[in-house]
Each structure stands twice: as C-alpha cells, then as structure tokens.
Design a protein around this motif. Structure first.
Motif, mmCIF file in Angstrom:
data_model
loop_
_atom_site.group_PDB
_atom_site.id
_atom_site.type_symbol
_atom_site.label_atom_id
_atom_site.label_comp_id
_atom_site.label_asym_id
_atom_site.label_seq_id
_atom_site.Cartn_x
_atom_site.Cartn_y
_atom_site.Cartn_z
ATOM 1 N N THR A 1 53.929 95.345 41.355
ATOM 2 C CA THR A 1 53.722 96.384 40.537
ATOM 3 C C THR A 1 53.597 97.512 41.786
ATOM 4 O O THR A 1 53.239 97.242 42.827
ATOM 5 N N LYS A 2 54.160 98.586 41.076
ATOM 6 C CA LYS A 2 53.918 99.881 42.167
ATOM 7 C C LYS A 2 52.487 100.267 42.238
ATOM 8 O O LYS A 2 52.244 100.781 43.545
ATOM 9 N N VAL A 3 51.775 100.474 41.279
ATOM 10 C CA VAL A 3 50.431 100.809 41.353
ATOM 11 C C VAL A 3 49.367 99.679 41.160
ATOM 12 O O VAL A 3 49.586 99.147 39.886
ATOM 13 N N SER A 4 48.682 99.385 41.969
ATOM 14 C CA SER A 4 47.680 98.114 41.887
ATOM 15 C C SER A 4 46.170 98.704 41.867
ATOM 16 O O SER A 4 45.974 99.899 42.260
ATOM 17 N N GLN A 5 45.582 97.972 40.918
ATOM 18 C CA GLN A 5 44.332 98.407 40.749
ATOM 19 C C GLN A 5 43.312 98.054 41.994
ATOM 20 O O GLN A 5 42.126 98.282 41.971
ATOM 21 N N GLY A 6 43.873 97.084 42.815
ATOM 22 C CA GLY A 6 43.115 96.513 43.887
ATOM 23 C C GLY A 6 42.193 95.252 43.669
ATOM 24 O O GLY A 6 41.480 94.875 44.468
ATOM 25 N N ILE A 7 42.738 94.515 42.784
ATOM 26 C CA ILE A 7 42.351 93.196 42.469
ATOM 27 C C ILE A 7 43.367 92.211 41.903
ATOM 28 O O ILE A 7 44.295 92.281 41.382
ATOM 29 N N ILE A 8 43.226 91.074 42.571
ATOM 30 C CA ILE A 8 44.337 89.954 42.274
ATOM 31 C C ILE A 8 43.576 88.680 42.276
ATOM 32 O O ILE A 8 42.422 88.388 42.834
ATOM 33 N N ALA A 9 43.954 87.912 41.396
ATOM 34 C CA ALA A 9 43.416 86.367 41.273
ATOM 35 C C ALA A 9 44.662 85.249 41.490
ATOM 36 O O ALA A 9 45.496 85.407 41.054
ATOM 37 N N LEU A 10 44.303 84.175 42.345
ATOM 38 C CA LEU A 10 44.975 83.114 42.199
ATOM 39 C C LEU A 10 44.632 81.887 41.330
ATOM 40 O O LEU A 10 43.409 81.392 41.251
ATOM 41 N N VAL A 11 45.542 81.692 40.445
ATOM 42 C CA VAL A 11 45.093 80.628 39.236
ATOM 43 C C VAL A 11 45.861 79.168 39.462
ATOM 44 O O VAL A 11 47.312 79.416 39.614
ATOM 45 N N ASN A 12 45.384 78.154 39.143
ATOM 46 C CA ASN A 12 45.885 77.025 39.056
ATOM 47 C C ASN A 12 46.478 76.777 37.608
ATOM 48 O O ASN A 12 45.602 76.811 36.904
ATOM 49 N N THR A 13 47.677 76.579 37.384
ATOM 50 C CA THR A 13 48.230 76.285 36.328
ATOM 51 C C THR A 13 48.479 75.033 35.787
ATOM 52 O O THR A 13 49.204 74.673 34.659
ATOM 53 N N LYS A 14 48.089 73.978 36.704
ATOM 54 C CA LYS A 14 48.466 72.639 36.364
ATOM 55 C C LYS A 14 48.283 72.156 35.095
ATOM 56 O O LYS A 14 49.139 71.338 34.416
ATOM 57 N N LYS A 15 47.117 72.294 34.591
ATOM 58 C CA LYS A 15 46.686 71.779 33.185
ATOM 59 C C LYS A 15 47.685 72.366 32.145
ATOM 60 O O LYS A 15 47.798 71.801 30.852
ATOM 61 N N TYR A 16 48.377 73.309 32.197
ATOM 62 C CA TYR A 16 49.161 73.967 31.198
ATOM 63 C C TYR A 16 50.574 73.353 31.106
ATOM 64 O O TYR A 16 51.524 73.277 30.190
ATOM 65 N N HIS A 17 50.979 72.789 32.268
ATOM 66 C CA HIS A 17 52.154 72.075 32.428
ATOM 67 C C HIS A 17 52.343 70.825 31.846
ATOM 68 O O HIS A 17 52.283 69.646 32.487
ATOM 69 N N LYS A 18 52.832 70.719 30.505
ATOM 70 C CA LYS A 18 52.865 69.388 29.877
ATOM 71 C C LYS A 18 54.379 69.011 29.963
ATOM 72 O O LYS A 18 55.199 69.772 29.533
ATOM 73 N N MET A 19 54.655 67.625 30.171
ATOM 74 C CA MET A 19 55.916 67.291 30.103
ATOM 75 C C MET A 19 56.463 66.714 28.812
ATOM 76 O O MET A 19 57.675 66.469 28.615
ATOM 77 N N ASN A 20 55.563 66.076 27.978
ATOM 78 C CA ASN A 20 55.926 65.335 26.825
ATOM 79 C C ASN A 20 55.228 66.235 25.512
ATOM 80 O O ASN A 20 54.467 66.841 25.493
ATOM 81 N N PHE A 21 55.755 65.637 24.336
ATOM 82 C CA PHE A 21 54.999 66.387 22.953
ATOM 83 C C PHE A 21 53.955 65.801 22.638
ATOM 84 O O PHE A 21 53.510 66.087 21.559
ATOM 85 N N ASP A 22 53.658 64.617 23.061
ATOM 86 C CA ASP A 22 52.383 63.737 22.459
ATOM 87 C C ASP A 22 51.243 64.468 22.515
ATOM 88 O O ASP A 22 50.471 64.475 21.268
ATOM 89 N N SER A 23 50.842 65.666 23.121
ATOM 90 C CA SER A 23 49.716 66.158 23.323
ATOM 91 C C SER A 23 49.688 67.380 22.212
ATOM 92 O O SER A 23 48.522 67.983 21.641
ATOM 93 N N ILE A 24 50.920 67.473 21.128
ATOM 94 C CA ILE A 24 50.949 68.540 20.153
ATOM 95 C C ILE A 24 50.172 67.872 19.006
ATOM 96 O O ILE A 24 49.588 68.579 18.191
ATOM 97 N N GLN A 25 50.230 66.480 18.877
ATOM 98 C CA GLN A 25 49.456 65.907 17.959
ATOM 99 C C GLN A 25 49.538 66.594 16.292
ATOM 100 O O GLN A 25 48.472 66.790 15.708
ATOM 101 N N ASN A 26 50.654 66.714 15.907
ATOM 102 C CA ASN A 26 50.706 66.887 14.597
ATOM 103 C C ASN A 26 50.190 68.455 14.187
ATOM 104 O O ASN A 26 49.699 68.846 13.255
ATOM 105 N N ASN A 27 50.119 69.367 15.242
ATOM 106 C CA ASN A 27 49.755 70.687 14.956
ATOM 107 C C ASN A 27 50.912 71.486 14.601
ATOM 108 O O ASN A 27 51.945 71.206 14.869
#
Lengths: 250, 250
Positions: A81-107
């Motif tokens: 971005t061109k104009v920054s507020q002055g704060i960033i965060a490093l986030v670990n996204t591991k738990k969101y990367h799912k490889m199969n459909f099992d976790s959907i469980q009929n929702n």
C-alpha cells in the motif's frame, strides 16, 4: 527493533508461493488487525512504527501481542500500500489450509469457481461470515485468498473460517453429488432464487464475472436474481450477498 | 492520429476539477465502452491503438463512433491503469449532472452519505440500475462518481441514470421530509429490513464504512440486515444489494 533478516522474510511474503510455503501472511492496519484478533487469528508478532506506538493507549488489545519497532522505510518494503498506518502483523495461517472435504461435515457452504478478483473474493468471505457460513471451497484457478488485497477487503473474515479449502473443480463436483447437496449455481439465466425450497444442505456456486461458470458446473441447477433494469449483470459479491440473504435459515 | 493538444486535454481529466469543469470523462476498455454505448452514453470519440484496431471485427458496435489512433505511450499518459486493453472513449457527462431535486419526481431513490470509496460507489450504482432505480443523490462529501475507478466498477451503470445529483446533506434531509418519503437509513442497529411495509415512496440512505451515517440523518428510521455470524459489518455495496432486493417491488 525488527532484524534485517526478518524484514527480508516479511518482504518475501508479497509472493504467493512464499505465503503458501510458509503459511504465513502479513496484515496491515489497526482495524484489520483488531478484527482478526477478535476472530482468533494466530498472530505471531506485530511491527509498529515509533509514531504509531506513541498513539495507542496502554489498555489497547494490541498490547497483548509481542511487538517490534519498524522504520517507515522498512514498513514500505514489506507491504504494497502507498499510505501505511504504521502497523502490520505476521499471522500464521496453517489452521485454515485444509486439503480435503471431511471437515465440512454436511454444512452449507459456498464454492468460488475461478474468482480471480481479490477484492470480490474478500468481500464474499466477509459476507459468508456475516451469515454464519464458515466453510468455503475455492477451485484451483481462484486467486490466493491470503493475497493482501483479499485480506484487506475481508476485514478479518478469513480468520473466522473453519475451512478454506482449495480443490480441483471435478473433485468438488464429485463431493457435491456424493453428499446429495442441493446445488445452486448463480447464473444470469436460472430459476428465481426466491422460489428455492431447501431439501438438503445447500452449496452455492459462484463463477467469475468475466468468465462465468466453468464447464464442470455448467449443467447443474441454476438460480438467478430477477432483474428489473437494463444493465447486463450484478457484481459477483453483491449477487453472493443477495442470494445468501435469501437462502440462509433465519 | 490524435493530436498532442488533445492528449494534453485527456490527461487533464485525471483530475476531478477538470472533469467537473469540462463535464467530460474517459472510459477505458472494450466491455465498459460497449456497455456504456448500450446505456446511451454520449461518446464524443474513441482512441484505439494500432493493435486493438486490428483485432475488432468490421461489424463491431465500436465502428459506429469516430475514432483516432493513439500510441501505447500516449495511452498510458491519459489513464491510470497499468495494463491497458488499447481502447478509451471520451464521454460527455453533461446530462447526468443535475443540480436540483425536481427531476426525481416522486420516484424511489438511493442517497449515498459520504461514501468515499469509488469501488463501492460504482458497485452501488450498478446494483441500482439492475433493480431499476435510476435516481441517486450523493452528499457533497462523497467521492466523484466520474472518477475512473468508480466508472470501472460501475461497468456502464452511470449512463443508465436519469439523475446523479450532488447535494448538501441538509438540503437532502429537507427534501425527504417535505415530500413525505419513507426514509430508510441502513445501520448496524435498526429494524429488520424484511419487516418494512411500504407506505410511500422510499429513499434508502447508506453511510460510509469507516464513518457511518452523518449527524444530519442520524435520527431517522433505521433498518438493518439481521446478522448470524460474528463479524462486525458487511461491505456497504453488499448491504445495498441485499436491502434493495428486499424493498424493490417485484
């Protein structure tokens, strides 16, 4: 102070392949970071400019997280971005990367079919969470959901998801058929969405604006939002919102 | 070939004050220009790159309009996108700039209250036209509706409008009260929009995402889209779509 090596690492996350490899992304700006914290995002640390640090009050949520000082010039290097507020965060996204459909469980869930525009994708993720839909499947030709623009327009929505699954269209198709989902493909020529009567769990499939629905999903049940005026189409994230509002159990 | 002076003029339209002064704007890209032609936009001329000219078929709609050749480097000067398709159009916007409310003539309409994000504004204009709403009032602190980004996200919608009125909030307020409109202010805490029963013509007021509704409209009737999930808010253009879908006579 944040180290030179760490800056180099953060900078590398501007590329999709590095975000996927490390399963980490950068969040930018106070509102986005606070909403992500409320959503339970796994934030590893913050980087704050001197200026920003002096502005936040001592009882702020942000003080609960480990933080480093960063110079304005280093901050510019690691964001787009061109104009920054002055704060960033490093986030670990591991738990969101799912490889199969099992976790959907009929929702109920949403499928994005080849959506390349990160702004639209982020807005759809946000709308899903508003309506309590916390599983989404992205076909492999979608843009990266952890792209900075997509995260920005999601305003923290990403971190409320149970499942963000990236999968090939034909596998998605097989899963939908096997699990007997009510399949709803959003299209310009389909059945009026107001007439839909839920029989089973539903899966809503949304195609990209320029390319429409891919061949894999083309022969499934189509729904539409009746048009009154003359313009050709609706924005896909607006269409998603209208349809979800119609089919959600309220 | 387009003249140096004309290039200079087109370049000047990147600034809001010049767009307002001359009441002309530039459209970019084939899809947008074609949709605008269908909408009846007053296109003065096209500029095409050699490459683009060779690609369009002889029976294309675009051939109906006077056109000039433009070099790739000149094209870059007059637009703000990185990747250009090789076609722009100069449009006269005079007929859309209305200064008073008379032309609304007791129709339903939308009010944008301080919306600064051109992408959201364009998307809302597009949604209005989809639902047959062809009058809109923008309070004076909104962004310019003929900003390039706004036009891009409107995908031609602008040119279907009968009225795009820019006015001070207090005058809008007086007009709504005088004409006995059903006033619906979109808000996070309001009455469920599904329960709205139309008594008179309605005016839907939408505030900006970061700032919300301005003081002028704060004490009017508030409506909301019931939330199921945990995220704080919806994108304003998505909210606009959902509400319009609920209140439009179908």
């Amino acid at each position: 102070v944040i180290s030179k090596n760490q800056i180099k690492f953060l900078h590398s996350l501007l590329l999709k392949k590095n975000r996927l490899k490390h399963q980490k992304v950068i969040l930018e700006g106070q509102r986005l970071i606070e909403e992500s914290m409320r959503a339970g995002a796994n934030i590893e640390y913050l980087c704050l400019t001197e200026n920003f640090k002096n502005k936040i009050s001592s009882n702020n949520l942000l003080n609960q997280i480990e933080s480093y000082k960063i110079s304005n010039s280093d901050l510019k290097k690691v964001t787009d971005t061109k104009v920054s507020q002055g704060i960033i965060a490093l986030v670990n996204t591991k738990k969101y990367h799912k490889m199969n459909f099992d976790s959907i469980q009929n929702n109920n869930f949403v499928v994005l079919d080849g959506i390349q525009d990160p702004g639209n994708m982020g807005t759809i993720l946000r709308t899903c969470i508003w309506f309590g839909i916390d599983s989404i499947i992205l076909t492999s030709n979608c843009c990266d959901p952890f792209n900075l623009k997509c995260i920005r327009s999601g305003v923290g929505a990403h971190f409320y998801f149970k499942n963000i699954i990236i999968a090939k269209s034909n596998l998605v198709y097989d899963y939908l058929i096997e699990k007997k989902y009510d399949i709803l493909v959003a299209d310009l020529n389909g059945n009026n969405i107001s007439n839909y009567n839920k029989k089973n769990n539903w899966a809503l499939i949304l195609g990209s604006e320029p390319h429409g629905i891919s061949d894999t999903f083309k022969n499934l049940f189509k729904i539409t939002i009746p048009k009154i005026g003359k313009i050709e189409s609706l924005n896909v994230s607006v269409a998603a919102g209208i349809i979800l509002n119609e089919i959600i159990d309220k």
